[in-house]
Scaffold this motif. Structure first.
Motif, PDB file in Angstrom:
ATOM      1  N   ARG A   1      -5.723  -2.051  -7.794  1.00 31.12           N
ATOM      2  CA  ARG A   1      -6.900  -1.346  -8.326  1.00 31.12           C
ATOM      3  C   ARG A   1      -7.007   0.077  -7.797  1.00 31.12           C
ATOM      4  O   ARG A   1      -7.336   1.009  -8.533  1.00 31.12           O
ATOM      5  CB  ARG A   1      -8.166  -2.141  -7.977  1.00 31.12           C
ATOM      6  CG  ARG A   1      -9.491  -1.448  -8.288  1.00 31.12           C
ATOM      7  CD  ARG A   1      -9.669  -1.192  -9.779  1.00 31.12           C
ATOM      8  NE  ARG A   1     -10.968  -0.588 -10.037  1.00 31.12           N
ATOM      9  CZ  ARG A   1     -11.223   0.702  -9.896  1.00 31.12           C
ATOM     10  NH1 ARG A   1     -10.245   1.525  -9.506  1.00 31.12           N
ATOM     11  NH2 ARG A   1     -12.420   1.193 -10.139  1.00 31.12           N
ATOM     12  N   PHE A   2      -6.727   0.288  -6.511  1.00 30.58           N
ATOM     13  CA  PHE A   2      -6.982   1.590  -5.895  1.00 30.58           C
ATOM     14  C   PHE A   2      -5.718   2.340  -5.472  1.00 30.58           C
ATOM     15  O   PHE A   2      -5.811   3.484  -5.022  1.00 30.58           O
ATOM     16  CB  PHE A   2      -7.901   1.431  -4.684  1.00 30.58           C
ATOM     17  CG  PHE A   2      -9.275   0.915  -5.037  1.00 30.58           C
ATOM     18  CD1 PHE A   2     -10.175   1.707  -5.737  1.00 30.58           C
ATOM     19  CD2 PHE A   2      -9.648  -0.363  -4.690  1.00 30.58           C
ATOM     20  CE1 PHE A   2     -11.433   1.233  -6.072  1.00 30.58           C
ATOM     21  CE2 PHE A   2     -10.908  -0.850  -5.016  1.00 30.58           C
ATOM     22  CZ  PHE A   2     -11.803  -0.055  -5.717  1.00 30.58           C
ATOM     23  N   GLY A   3      -4.549   1.715  -5.599  1.00 28.12           N
ATOM     24  CA  GLY A   3      -3.325   2.403  -5.232  1.00 28.12           C
ATOM     25  C   GLY A   3      -3.219   2.727  -3.759  1.00 28.12           C
ATOM     26  O   GLY A   3      -2.700   3.780  -3.381  1.00 28.12           O
ATOM     27  N   VAL A   4      -3.736   1.833  -2.907  1.00 33.03           N
ATOM     28  CA  VAL A   4      -3.697   2.052  -1.459  1.00 33.03           C
ATOM     29  C   VAL A   4      -2.974   0.898  -0.784  1.00 33.03           C
ATOM     30  O   VAL A   4      -2.898  -0.207  -1.319  1.00 33.03           O
ATOM     31  CB  VAL A   4      -5.115   2.172  -0.862  1.00 33.03           C
ATOM     32  CG1 VAL A   4      -5.820   3.402  -1.404  1.00 33.03           C
ATOM     33  CG2 VAL A   4      -5.937   0.912  -1.129  1.00 33.03           C
ATOM     34  N   SER A   5      -2.449   1.170   0.404  1.00 43.18           N
ATOM     35  CA  SER A   5      -1.889   0.090   1.213  1.00 43.18           C
ATOM     36  C   SER A   5      -3.030  -0.577   1.981  1.00 43.18           C
ATOM     37  O   SER A   5      -3.976   0.082   2.412  1.00 43.18           O
ATOM     38  CB  SER A   5      -0.835   0.626   2.180  1.00 43.18           C
ATOM     39  OG  SER A   5      -1.399   1.567   3.069  1.00 43.18           O
ATOM     40  N   VAL A   6      -2.947  -1.881   2.134  1.00 46.42           N
ATOM     41  CA  VAL A   6      -4.006  -2.659   2.778  1.00 46.42           C
ATOM     42  C   VAL A   6      -3.491  -3.171   4.117  1.00 46.42           C
ATOM     43  O   VAL A   6      -2.445  -3.818   4.174  1.00 46.42           O
ATOM     44  CB  VAL A   6      -4.439  -3.834   1.878  1.00 46.42           C
ATOM     45  CG1 VAL A   6      -5.517  -4.673   2.562  1.00 46.42           C
ATOM     46  CG2 VAL A   6      -4.951  -3.309   0.531  1.00 46.42           C
TER      47      VAL A   6
ATOM     48  N   ASP B   1      -7.005  10.773   1.952  1.00 53.46           N
ATOM     49  CA  ASP B   1      -5.925  10.759   2.933  1.00 53.46           C
ATOM     50  C   ASP B   1      -4.594  10.707   2.188  1.00 53.46           C
ATOM     51  O   ASP B   1      -4.401   9.852   1.329  1.00 53.46           O
ATOM     52  CB  ASP B   1      -6.079   9.519   3.821  1.00 53.46           C
ATOM     53  CG  ASP B   1      -5.127   9.507   4.998  1.00 53.46           C
ATOM     54  OD1 ASP B   1      -3.999  10.015   4.846  1.00 53.46           O
ATOM     55  OD2 ASP B   1      -5.498   8.995   6.060  1.00 53.46           O
ATOM     56  N   PRO B   2      -3.670  11.588   2.514  1.00 48.99           N
ATOM     57  CA  PRO B   2      -2.378  11.559   1.814  1.00 48.99           C
ATOM     58  C   PRO B   2      -1.605  10.267   2.009  1.00 48.99           C
ATOM     59  O   PRO B   2      -0.733   9.929   1.218  1.00 48.99           O
ATOM     60  CB  PRO B   2      -1.627  12.756   2.408  1.00 48.99           C
ATOM     61  CG  PRO B   2      -2.303  13.049   3.702  1.00 48.99           C
ATOM     62  CD  PRO B   2      -3.739  12.688   3.495  1.00 48.99           C
ATOM     63  N   ASP B   3      -1.932   9.510   3.068  1.00 52.40           N
ATOM     64  CA  ASP B   3      -1.242   8.250   3.302  1.00 52.40           C
ATOM     65  C   ASP B   3      -1.771   7.123   2.421  1.00 52.40           C
ATOM     66  O   ASP B   3      -1.177   6.040   2.368  1.00 52.40           O
ATOM     67  CB  ASP B   3      -1.373   7.830   4.774  1.00 52.40           C
ATOM     68  CG  ASP B   3      -0.623   8.778   5.697  1.00 52.40           C
ATOM     69  OD1 ASP B   3       0.378   9.362   5.245  1.00 52.40           O
ATOM     70  OD2 ASP B   3      -1.045   8.938   6.848  1.00 52.40           O
ATOM     71  N   ALA B   4      -2.897   7.357   1.734  1.00 52.57           N
ATOM     72  CA  ALA B   4      -3.473   6.385   0.799  1.00 52.57           C
ATOM     73  C   ALA B   4      -3.590   5.007   1.430  1.00 52.57           C
ATOM     74  O   ALA B   4      -3.018   4.028   0.965  1.00 52.57           O
ATOM     75  CB  ALA B   4      -2.643   6.323  -0.481  1.00 52.57           C
TER      76      ALA B   4
ATOM     77  N   GLU C   1     -10.392  10.011  -8.132  1.00 54.94           N
ATOM     78  CA  GLU C   1      -9.904  11.283  -7.616  1.00 54.94           C
ATOM     79  C   GLU C   1     -10.953  12.384  -7.776  1.00 54.94           C
ATOM     80  O   GLU C   1     -11.022  13.308  -6.959  1.00 54.94           O
ATOM     81  CB  GLU C   1      -8.612  11.672  -8.339  1.00 54.94           C
ATOM     82  CG  GLU C   1      -7.398  10.835  -7.932  1.00 54.94           C
ATOM     83  CD  GLU C   1      -7.108  10.969  -6.442  1.00 54.94           C
ATOM     84  OE1 GLU C   1      -6.947  12.112  -5.969  1.00 54.94           O
ATOM     85  OE2 GLU C   1      -7.046   9.930  -5.761  1.00 54.94           O
ATOM     86  N   THR C   2     -11.761  12.278  -8.811  1.00 56.44           N
ATOM     87  CA  THR C   2     -12.845  13.251  -8.985  1.00 56.44           C
ATOM     88  C   THR C   2     -13.807  13.175  -7.822  1.00 56.44           C
ATOM     89  O   THR C   2     -14.238  14.201  -7.276  1.00 56.44           O
ATOM     90  CB  THR C   2     -13.604  12.997 -10.300  1.00 56.44           C
ATOM     91  OG1 THR C   2     -12.688  13.089 -11.389  1.00 56.44           O
ATOM     92  CG2 THR C   2     -14.730  13.995 -10.500  1.00 56.44           C
ATOM     93  N   TRP C   3     -14.159  11.952  -7.411  1.00 56.21           N
ATOM     94  CA  TRP C   3     -15.081  11.817  -6.287  1.00 56.21           C
ATOM     95  C   TRP C   3     -14.439  12.282  -4.980  1.00 56.21           C
ATOM     96  O   TRP C   3     -15.072  12.973  -4.180  1.00 56.21           O
ATOM     97  CB  TRP C   3     -15.548  10.373  -6.141  1.00 56.21           C
ATOM     98  CG  TRP C   3     -16.458  10.194  -4.963  1.00 56.21           C
ATOM     99  CD1 TRP C   3     -16.178   9.541  -3.808  1.00 56.21           C
ATOM    100  CD2 TRP C   3     -17.777  10.732  -4.813  1.00 56.21           C
ATOM    101  NE1 TRP C   3     -17.240   9.620  -2.933  1.00 56.21           N
ATOM    102  CE2 TRP C   3     -18.238  10.351  -3.532  1.00 56.21           C
ATOM    103  CE3 TRP C   3     -18.609  11.490  -5.640  1.00 56.21           C
ATOM    104  CZ2 TRP C   3     -19.501  10.698  -3.059  1.00 56.21           C
ATOM    105  CZ3 TRP C   3     -19.875  11.845  -5.170  1.00 56.21           C
ATOM    106  CH2 TRP C   3     -20.307  11.455  -3.891  1.00 56.21           C
TER     107      TRP C   3
END
Length: 246
Positions: A17-22, A44-47, A198-200
Motif C-alpha cells: 500500500r505505501f511502498g515502504v519497508s516494514v 525519508d529517502p530510505d522509505a 507524496e503531495t502530503w
C-alpha cells in the motif's frame, strides 16, 4: 478528534500500500493510544516505516516532561499556530526535516464515541473495503539532556555526565467531519486519498492544504464495538469486533 485507532494489517499489505519497508518489530495494534510509540512514514529517502510517540513535542520545548503534548492539530490553524507551523511548512526538496515535518500515520480504522442511552458508545470507522489508509500527521524531533537529581549527579562518588535524550513525536491533523462521522463527532482525522501521499509529504503548503477536505462518506463505514476499547490496555482483536455481528 482522533484519539484512538487501529493498525493490524500484515507487513505485506503495508509494503504494497505505501511502498515502504516494514521493520521486524512491527506488530498489530487494535487499540493504539496517545503516548505510545506507533508507526509513521516520514519523508525519508530510505522509505521505511519508523516509530514516533503520539503526542507532539516541538524541538524548542524547554521541559519535555511538563510540556503539553497535543495528539491532534486543527488543519485550519496548522499554518499559523507556533506549535505546528514549522512542521507543516517543512516539505519538499532541500527542506530541513531533521527537527520537524509532515508524516503519514498508517491506520485501518479509528474510533469515535457517541452519546447513546445515557452513555458513550464507541464506534470503529473504516474504509468500506477495510483497506489501510493514511492519516495526515506532523512530526517533531526533540533532543536534550535528562534531568538530574542531586543523587544522580554524584552517583559513584563523582559528577555524572548528563544523559542525552531524543524524542520523535507526532500529531494527527483533523478537519470538519463528513456526513458519516458527523453523527459521531464534530471533528475527524484528515485522511490522505490514495495517490496523494507524496503531495502530503513533499508538496508546498497550498498543495498540502488542499488535502484537508473531509474524506468522502460514501467510501467509509462505521459500526459499534465493545466498550472494552475505552481502556488502552485492551489491545486485542476483540475490540474491533462489531457488536451484534454474531
Amino acid at each position: 478528534m482522533c484519539g484512538r485507532y487501529s493498525l493490524f494489517v500484515t507487513p505485506d499489505e503495508l509494503e504494497e500500500r505505501f511502498g515502504v519497508s516494514v521493520p521486524a518489530d512491527y506488530g498489530p495494534r487494535y487499540n493504539a493510544a496517545p503516548r505510545q510509540d506507533l508507526p509513521v512514514i516520514r519523508a525519508d529517502p530510505d522509505a521505511e516505516l519508523t516509530r514516533a510517540n503520539w503526542g507532539f513535542l516541538p524541538s524548542w520545548t524547554d521541559d519535555p516532561d511538563d510540556a503539553p503534548r497535543p495528539i491532534n492539530a486543527r488543519s485550519e490553524t496548522v499554518r499559523d499556530k507556533p506549535m505546528f507551523r514549522d512542521a507543516f511548512a517543512s516539505a519538499g526538496a532541500g527542506a530541513d526535516l531533521a527537527t520537524a515535518g509532515r508524516c503519514l500515520v498508517p491506520a485501518d480504522g479509528f474510533y469515535e464515541w457517541k452519546e447513546e442511552g445515557g452513555g458513550k458508545q464507541p464506534y470503529r470507522v473504516t474504509l468500506a473495503d477495510e483497506k489501510p489508509f493514511a492519516m495526515a500527521g506532523l512530526y517533531a524531533v526533540w533532543e536534550g539532556v535528562e534531568k538530574q537529581t542531586g543523587l544522580d549527579a554524584f552517583a559513584g562518588g563523582g559528577k555524572a555526565e548528563p544523559e542525552t535524550r531524543r524524542v520523535v513525536s507526532f500529531t494527527v491533523c483533523t478537519t470538519e467531519p463528513n456526513d458519516l462521522v458527523a453523527d459521531l463527532h464534530h471533528r475527524m482525522a484528515v485522511m490522505v486519498p490514495e495517490g496523494e501521499e507524496e503531495t502530503w509529504l513533499h508538496g508546498g503548503v497550498e498543495e498540502a492544504a488542499g488535502l484537508f477536505e473531509p474524506y468522502p462518506a460514501g467510501e467509509m463505514r462505521a459500526y459499534p464495538v465493545s466498550t472494552a476499547v475505552n481502556d488502552p490496555a485492551n489491545d486485542s482483536p476483540a475490540v474491533v469486533e462489531e457488536l451484534g455481528a454474531n
